[in-house]
Design an enzyme around this catalytic site. Structure first.
Site, short mmCIF file in Angstrom:
data_model
loop_
_atom_site.label_atom_id
_atom_site.label_comp_id
_atom_site.label_asym_id
_atom_site.label_seq_id
_atom_site.Cartn_x
_atom_site.Cartn_y
_atom_site.Cartn_z
N MET A 30 0.84 -1.19 0.00
CA MET A 30 0.00 0.00 0.00
C MET A 30 0.89 1.25 0.00
O MET A 30 0.48 2.32 0.43
CB MET A 30 -0.93 0.00 1.22
CG MET A 30 -1.91 -1.18 1.16
SD MET A 30 -3.45 -0.87 2.01
CE MET A 30 -2.88 -0.66 3.68
N LEU A 33 6.63 3.04 1.46
CA LEU A 33 7.55 1.90 1.55
C LEU A 33 8.71 2.17 2.52
O LEU A 33 9.19 3.29 2.62
CB LEU A 33 8.09 1.57 0.16
CG LEU A 33 7.02 1.26 -0.89
CD1 LEU A 33 7.68 0.91 -2.22
CD2 LEU A 33 6.10 0.12 -0.45
N HIS A 34 9.13 1.10 3.20
CA HIS A 34 10.25 1.18 4.13
C HIS A 34 11.14 -0.05 3.93
O HIS A 34 10.89 -0.84 3.00
CB HIS A 34 9.73 1.27 5.58
CG HIS A 34 8.70 0.24 5.92
ND1 HIS A 34 8.97 -1.10 5.93
CD2 HIS A 34 7.37 0.36 6.22
CE1 HIS A 34 7.88 -1.77 6.27
NE2 HIS A 34 6.89 -0.91 6.43
N HIS A 37 9.52 -3.44 3.29
CA HIS A 37 9.09 -3.68 1.91
C HIS A 37 10.31 -3.97 1.02
O HIS A 37 10.26 -4.84 0.16
CB HIS A 37 8.37 -2.45 1.35
CG HIS A 37 7.08 -2.12 2.04
ND1 HIS A 37 6.93 -1.00 2.82
CD2 HIS A 37 5.88 -2.75 2.07
CE1 HIS A 37 5.70 -0.95 3.29
NE2 HIS A 37 5.03 -2.00 2.86
N GLN A 61 -10.29 -2.34 2.41
CA GLN A 61 -9.82 -3.06 3.60
C GLN A 61 -9.77 -2.17 4.84
O GLN A 61 -9.33 -2.61 5.90
CB GLN A 61 -8.47 -3.71 3.33
CG GLN A 61 -7.29 -2.76 3.23
CD GLN A 61 -6.02 -3.49 2.79
OE1 GLN A 61 -5.88 -3.87 1.64
NE2 GLN A 61 -5.11 -3.71 3.71
N VAL A 176 10.92 -7.24 9.58
CA VAL A 176 12.14 -6.42 9.66
C VAL A 176 11.92 -5.43 10.79
O VAL A 176 10.85 -4.81 10.89
CB VAL A 176 12.42 -5.69 8.33
CG1 VAL A 176 13.65 -4.81 8.44
CG2 VAL A 176 12.59 -6.70 7.20
N SER A 185 6.79 -0.45 10.06
CA SER A 185 5.42 -0.33 9.60
C SER A 185 5.26 1.04 8.96
O SER A 185 5.87 2.02 9.43
CB SER A 185 4.46 -0.44 10.80
OG SER A 185 3.20 0.10 10.47
N SER A 186 4.45 1.12 7.92
CA SER A 186 4.20 2.43 7.28
C SER A 186 3.58 3.37 8.29
O SER A 186 3.76 4.58 8.22
CB SER A 186 3.27 2.27 6.08
OG SER A 186 3.84 1.36 5.18
O1 PAF Z 1 -0.18 -5.78 3.74
C1 PAF Z 1 -0.58 -4.82 3.05
O2 PAF Z 1 0.10 -3.81 2.88
C2 PAF Z 1 -1.95 -4.89 2.39
O3 PAF Z 1 -2.87 -5.50 3.22
C3 PAF Z 1 -1.92 -5.57 1.00
C4 PAF Z 1 -1.53 -7.04 1.09
C5 PAF Z 1 -0.93 -4.83 0.10
C6 PAF Z 1 -3.31 -5.48 0.36
O4 PAF Z 1 -3.72 -4.17 0.19
#
Ligand code: PAF
Length: 281
Positions: A30, A33-34, A37, A61, A176, A185-186
Protein backbone atom coordinates in the site's frame (compact mmCIF):
# COMPACT_ATOMS: atom_id res chain seq x y z
CA UNK A 1 11.90 0.65 -13.57
CA UNK A 2 8.63 1.66 -15.20
CA UNK A 3 5.70 3.28 -13.40
CA UNK A 4 2.35 1.99 -14.67
CA UNK A 5 -1.11 3.26 -13.78
CA UNK A 6 -3.53 1.24 -15.90
CA UNK A 7 -4.45 -2.44 -16.03
CA UNK A 8 -4.20 -2.56 -19.84
CA UNK A 9 -0.65 -1.19 -19.79
CA UNK A 10 0.25 -3.69 -17.06
CA UNK A 11 -1.14 -6.57 -19.15
CA UNK A 12 0.74 -5.45 -22.28
CA UNK A 13 4.05 -5.24 -20.40
CA UNK A 14 3.57 -8.61 -18.72
CA UNK A 15 2.50 -10.39 -21.93
CA UNK A 16 5.79 -9.41 -23.55
CA UNK A 17 7.77 -10.76 -20.58
CA UNK A 18 5.73 -13.96 -20.52
CA UNK A 19 6.39 -14.56 -24.25
CA UNK A 20 10.10 -14.45 -23.41
CA UNK A 21 9.48 -17.19 -20.82
CA UNK A 22 10.29 -14.91 -17.88
CA UNK A 23 9.10 -15.68 -14.34
CA UNK A 24 7.09 -13.02 -12.54
CA UNK A 25 7.18 -12.09 -8.86
CA UNK A 26 4.54 -9.83 -7.28
CA UNK A 27 4.95 -7.74 -4.13
CA UNK A 28 1.58 -6.21 -3.14
CA UNK A 29 1.96 -3.04 -1.04
CA UNK A 30 0.00 0.00 0.00
CA UNK A 31 3.02 2.24 -0.55
CA UNK A 32 4.75 4.37 2.11
CA UNK A 33 7.55 1.90 1.55
CA UNK A 34 10.25 1.18 4.13
CA UNK A 35 13.10 -1.27 4.64
CA UNK A 36 10.60 -4.07 5.38
CA UNK A 37 9.09 -3.68 1.91
CA UNK A 38 12.59 -3.37 0.45
CA UNK A 39 13.46 -6.79 1.89
CA UNK A 40 10.38 -8.32 0.16
CA UNK A 41 11.26 -6.67 -3.16
CA UNK A 42 14.92 -7.72 -2.97
CA UNK A 43 13.92 -11.32 -2.28
CA UNK A 44 11.46 -11.19 -5.20
CA UNK A 45 14.20 -9.77 -7.45
CA UNK A 46 16.55 -12.60 -6.42
CA UNK A 47 13.93 -15.29 -7.18
CA UNK A 48 12.18 -13.99 -10.35
CA UNK A 49 13.11 -12.51 -13.74
CA UNK A 50 10.52 -9.74 -13.50
CA UNK A 51 9.17 -8.08 -10.34
CA UNK A 52 5.92 -6.13 -10.15
CA UNK A 53 5.29 -4.05 -7.03
CA UNK A 54 1.77 -2.75 -6.57
CA UNK A 55 1.48 0.55 -4.71
CA UNK A 56 -2.21 1.04 -3.94
CA UNK A 57 -3.96 2.15 -0.75
CA UNK A 58 -6.90 -0.25 -0.94
CA UNK A 59 -10.03 1.48 0.40
CA UNK A 60 -12.06 -1.72 0.81
CA UNK A 61 -9.82 -3.06 3.60
CA UNK A 62 -10.22 0.00 5.85
CA UNK A 63 -13.08 -0.25 8.32
CA UNK A 64 -12.02 3.09 9.80
CA UNK A 65 -12.31 6.01 7.33
CA UNK A 66 -10.00 8.12 9.47
CA UNK A 67 -7.28 5.49 9.16
CA UNK A 68 -7.76 5.48 5.36
CA UNK A 69 -7.52 9.28 5.12
CA UNK A 70 -4.42 9.41 7.31
CA UNK A 71 -2.63 6.54 5.59
CA UNK A 72 0.73 7.96 4.37
CA UNK A 73 1.11 8.36 0.57
CA UNK A 74 4.64 8.79 -0.79
CA UNK A 75 4.64 7.57 -4.42
CA UNK A 76 7.71 9.52 -5.53
CA UNK A 77 9.90 8.23 -2.69
CA UNK A 78 8.41 4.74 -3.18
CA UNK A 79 9.50 4.71 -6.84
CA UNK A 80 13.05 5.75 -5.90
CA UNK A 81 13.25 2.90 -3.37
CA UNK A 82 11.81 0.36 -5.83
CA UNK A 83 14.28 1.45 -8.52
CA UNK A 84 17.17 0.96 -6.07
CA UNK A 85 15.88 -2.54 -5.17
CA UNK A 86 15.76 -3.60 -8.82
CA UNK A 87 11.97 -3.85 -9.32
CA UNK A 88 10.81 -3.99 -12.95
CA UNK A 89 7.36 -2.40 -12.75
CA UNK A 90 5.63 -0.24 -10.14
CA UNK A 91 1.85 -0.50 -10.53
CA UNK A 92 0.10 2.48 -8.93
CA UNK A 93 -3.48 2.53 -10.22
CA UNK A 94 -6.31 4.89 -9.21
CA UNK A 95 -9.22 3.63 -7.10
CA UNK A 96 -11.49 3.92 -10.19
CA UNK A 97 -9.11 1.74 -12.20
CA UNK A 98 -9.29 -1.07 -9.64
CA UNK A 99 -12.92 -0.63 -8.59
CA UNK A 100 -14.86 0.76 -11.61
CA UNK A 101 -17.86 -0.64 -9.76
CA UNK A 102 -18.18 -1.83 -6.16
CA UNK A 103 -16.62 -5.23 -5.54
CA UNK A 104 -19.44 -7.35 -4.14
CA UNK A 105 -17.40 -10.55 -3.83
CA UNK A 106 -17.35 -12.01 -0.33
CA UNK A 107 -14.34 -13.91 0.99
CA UNK A 108 -14.74 -15.81 4.20
CA UNK A 109 -12.26 -18.27 5.69
CA UNK A 110 -13.49 -19.19 9.16
CA UNK A 111 -12.09 -19.71 11.68
CA UNK A 112 -8.93 -17.97 10.38
CA UNK A 113 -10.68 -14.63 9.80
CA UNK A 114 -12.99 -14.58 12.82
CA UNK A 115 -10.31 -13.93 15.46
CA UNK A 116 -7.87 -11.09 16.27
CA UNK A 117 -7.77 -8.62 13.32
CA UNK A 118 -10.91 -10.27 11.93
CA UNK A 119 -12.74 -9.63 15.19
CA UNK A 120 -11.57 -6.05 15.73
CA UNK A 121 -11.55 -4.92 12.09
CA UNK A 122 -14.77 -6.34 10.60
CA UNK A 123 -14.58 -6.57 6.79
CA UNK A 124 -10.82 -5.96 6.76
CA UNK A 125 -9.80 -9.37 5.42
CA UNK A 126 -12.64 -9.37 2.91
CA UNK A 127 -11.13 -6.17 1.49
CA UNK A 128 -7.61 -7.62 1.57
CA UNK A 129 -8.79 -10.71 -0.34
CA UNK A 130 -10.66 -8.51 -2.85
CA UNK A 131 -7.55 -6.53 -3.78
CA UNK A 132 -5.07 -9.39 -3.55
CA UNK A 133 -7.24 -11.68 -5.72
CA UNK A 134 -7.63 -8.86 -8.28
CA UNK A 135 -3.85 -8.37 -8.33
CA UNK A 136 -3.32 -12.12 -8.72
CA UNK A 137 -5.75 -12.19 -11.67
CA UNK A 138 -4.16 -9.13 -13.31
CA UNK A 139 -0.51 -10.06 -12.81
CA UNK A 140 -0.72 -13.89 -12.80
CA UNK A 141 2.57 -14.08 -10.90
CA UNK A 142 4.58 -17.24 -10.31
CA UNK A 143 5.30 -16.08 -6.76
CA UNK A 144 3.87 -13.44 -4.42
CA UNK A 145 5.63 -12.01 -1.36
CA UNK A 146 4.07 -10.99 1.97
CA UNK A 147 5.56 -9.98 5.31
CA UNK A 148 5.11 -12.08 8.44
CA UNK A 149 4.32 -8.93 10.45
CA UNK A 150 0.78 -9.31 9.08
CA UNK A 151 0.78 -12.87 10.34
CA UNK A 152 -2.98 -13.42 10.10
CA UNK A 153 -3.14 -11.83 6.63
CA UNK A 154 -0.47 -14.24 5.40
CA UNK A 155 -2.40 -17.27 6.74
CA UNK A 156 -5.64 -16.05 5.11
CA UNK A 157 -3.96 -15.38 1.76
CA UNK A 158 -2.46 -18.87 1.81
CA UNK A 159 -5.98 -20.23 2.43
CA UNK A 160 -7.47 -18.10 -0.37
CA UNK A 161 -4.80 -19.40 -2.78
CA UNK A 162 -5.55 -22.98 -1.75
CA UNK A 163 -9.33 -22.63 -2.05
CA UNK A 164 -9.64 -20.37 -5.13
CA UNK A 165 -7.42 -22.07 -6.40
CA UNK A 166 -4.56 -19.89 -7.67
CA UNK A 167 -1.40 -21.47 -9.02
CA UNK A 168 0.87 -19.05 -7.15
CA UNK A 169 3.60 -19.76 -4.63
CA UNK A 170 3.11 -17.58 -1.54
CA UNK A 171 6.40 -16.57 0.06
CA UNK A 172 6.27 -15.35 3.68
CA UNK A 173 9.18 -13.09 4.68
CA UNK A 174 10.47 -12.37 8.22
CA UNK A 175 9.57 -9.19 10.11
CA UNK A 176 12.14 -6.42 9.66
CA UNK A 177 12.80 -4.43 12.84
CA UNK A 178 14.52 -1.19 13.74
CA UNK A 179 17.78 -1.72 15.62
CA UNK A 180 15.93 -1.25 18.93
CA UNK A 181 13.29 -3.85 18.02
CA UNK A 182 10.31 -1.82 16.76
CA UNK A 183 8.70 -3.69 13.87
CA UNK A 184 8.82 -1.59 10.69
CA UNK A 185 5.42 -0.33 9.60
CA UNK A 186 4.20 2.43 7.28
CA UNK A 187 2.16 3.65 10.24
CA UNK A 188 5.35 4.34 12.27
CA UNK A 189 5.70 7.51 10.17
CA UNK A 190 2.71 8.90 12.07
CA UNK A 191 4.28 8.46 15.54
CA UNK A 192 5.63 11.53 17.34
CA UNK A 193 9.17 11.10 18.81
CA UNK A 194 7.53 10.53 22.21
CA UNK A 195 5.11 7.93 20.82
CA UNK A 196 7.99 6.26 18.97
CA UNK A 197 9.57 5.57 22.40
CA UNK A 198 6.27 4.34 23.83
CA UNK A 199 5.67 2.03 20.85
CA UNK A 200 8.94 0.26 21.64
CA UNK A 201 7.25 -1.36 24.65
CA UNK A 202 5.33 -3.60 22.23
CA UNK A 203 8.35 -5.47 20.87
CA UNK A 204 10.07 -5.31 24.29
CA UNK A 205 7.13 -7.09 25.94
CA UNK A 206 7.00 -9.71 23.19
CA UNK A 207 10.75 -10.43 23.33
CA UNK A 208 10.75 -10.55 27.13
CA UNK A 209 7.85 -12.99 27.08
CA UNK A 210 9.88 -15.55 25.13
CA UNK A 211 12.31 -15.83 28.06
CA UNK A 212 9.51 -15.56 30.62
CA UNK A 213 7.52 -18.31 28.90
CA UNK A 214 10.37 -20.82 29.09
CA UNK A 215 9.71 -21.35 32.79
CA UNK A 216 5.98 -20.42 33.00
CA UNK A 217 2.73 -21.85 31.81
CA UNK A 218 1.08 -20.29 28.77
CA UNK A 219 -1.65 -18.46 30.69
CA UNK A 220 0.94 -16.72 32.89
CA UNK A 221 2.92 -15.69 29.81
CA UNK A 222 -0.18 -14.20 28.20
CA UNK A 223 -0.97 -12.29 31.39
CA UNK A 224 2.65 -11.11 31.63
CA UNK A 225 2.50 -9.51 28.16
CA UNK A 226 -0.93 -7.97 28.81
CA UNK A 227 0.36 -6.49 32.07
CA UNK A 228 3.52 -5.08 30.40
CA UNK A 229 1.38 -3.20 27.88
CA UNK A 230 -1.17 -2.06 30.46
CA UNK A 231 1.67 -0.63 32.56
CA UNK A 232 3.43 1.02 29.59
CA UNK A 233 2.52 4.68 29.24
CA UNK A 234 0.90 5.79 26.00
CA UNK A 235 -0.22 2.33 24.85
CA UNK A 236 -3.67 0.81 24.79
CA UNK A 237 -3.86 -2.93 24.24
CA UNK A 238 -6.50 -4.09 21.78
CA UNK A 239 -5.65 -7.78 21.97
CA UNK A 240 -2.85 -10.18 22.72
CA UNK A 241 -3.48 -13.78 21.75
CA UNK A 242 -1.22 -16.82 21.87
CA UNK A 243 -2.36 -18.96 18.96
CA UNK A 244 -1.63 -22.03 16.89
CA UNK A 245 0.37 -20.69 13.93
CA UNK A 246 -1.67 -22.69 11.41
CA UNK A 247 -5.25 -22.43 12.68
CA UNK A 248 -4.83 -19.05 14.46
CA UNK A 249 -6.99 -20.38 17.29
CA UNK A 250 -5.92 -19.68 20.89
CA UNK A 251 -3.92 -22.43 22.58
CA UNK A 252 -4.07 -23.05 26.31
CA UNK A 253 -0.82 -24.93 26.91
CA UNK A 254 2.65 -24.95 25.36
CA UNK A 255 2.35 -28.66 24.47
CA UNK A 256 -0.93 -28.17 22.58
CA UNK A 257 0.83 -27.32 19.32
CA UNK A 258 4.26 -27.45 17.65
CA UNK A 259 3.75 -24.00 16.14
CA UNK A 260 2.82 -21.22 18.58
CA UNK A 261 2.77 -17.48 17.90
CA UNK A 262 1.83 -14.49 20.05
CA UNK A 263 -0.04 -11.77 18.13
CA UNK A 264 -0.73 -8.26 19.37
CA UNK A 265 -2.54 -5.10 18.32
CA UNK A 266 -2.19 -1.93 20.39
CA UNK A 267 -2.92 1.75 19.93
CA UNK A 268 -0.19 4.32 20.44
CA UNK A 269 -2.25 7.50 20.44
CA UNK A 270 -4.49 7.04 17.41
CA UNK A 271 -1.92 4.91 15.56
CA UNK A 272 -2.80 1.24 15.50
CA UNK A 273 0.25 -1.05 15.57
CA UNK A 274 0.53 -4.82 15.26
CA UNK A 275 3.41 -7.16 16.00
CA UNK A 276 3.96 -10.85 16.68
CA UNK A 277 6.51 -13.27 18.07
CA UNK A 278 7.11 -16.96 17.52
CA UNK A 279 7.29 -19.11 20.69
CA UNK A 280 7.48 -22.50 18.96
CA UNK A 281 7.89 -23.87 15.45
O1 PAF B 1 -0.18 -5.78 3.74
C1 PAF B 1 -0.58 -4.82 3.05
O2 PAF B 1 0.10 -3.81 2.88
C2 PAF B 1 -1.95 -4.89 2.39
O3 PAF B 1 -2.87 -5.50 3.22
C3 PAF B 1 -1.92 -5.57 1.00
C4 PAF B 1 -1.53 -7.04 1.09
C5 PAF B 1 -0.93 -4.83 0.10
C6 PAF B 1 -3.31 -5.48 0.36
O4 PAF B 1 -3.72 -4.17 0.19
Amino acid sequence: MKLIQTISELRTELEAFRKEGKTIGLVPTMGALHAGHASLVKRAVAENDVVVVSDFVNPTQFNDQNDLLKYPRTLEADCALLESCGATLAFAPSVEEIYPEPDTRQFSYPPLDTVMEGKFRPGHFNGVCQIVSKLFLMVEPDRAYFGEKDFQQLAIIREMVRKYPFNIQIVGCPIVREEDGLALSSRNARLTPEQRKEALQISRALFASVDFGRSRILRETKEYVEECIRRASGLELEYFEIVDGNTLQPVNAWDESNYIVGCMAAYCGDVRLIDNIKYKG
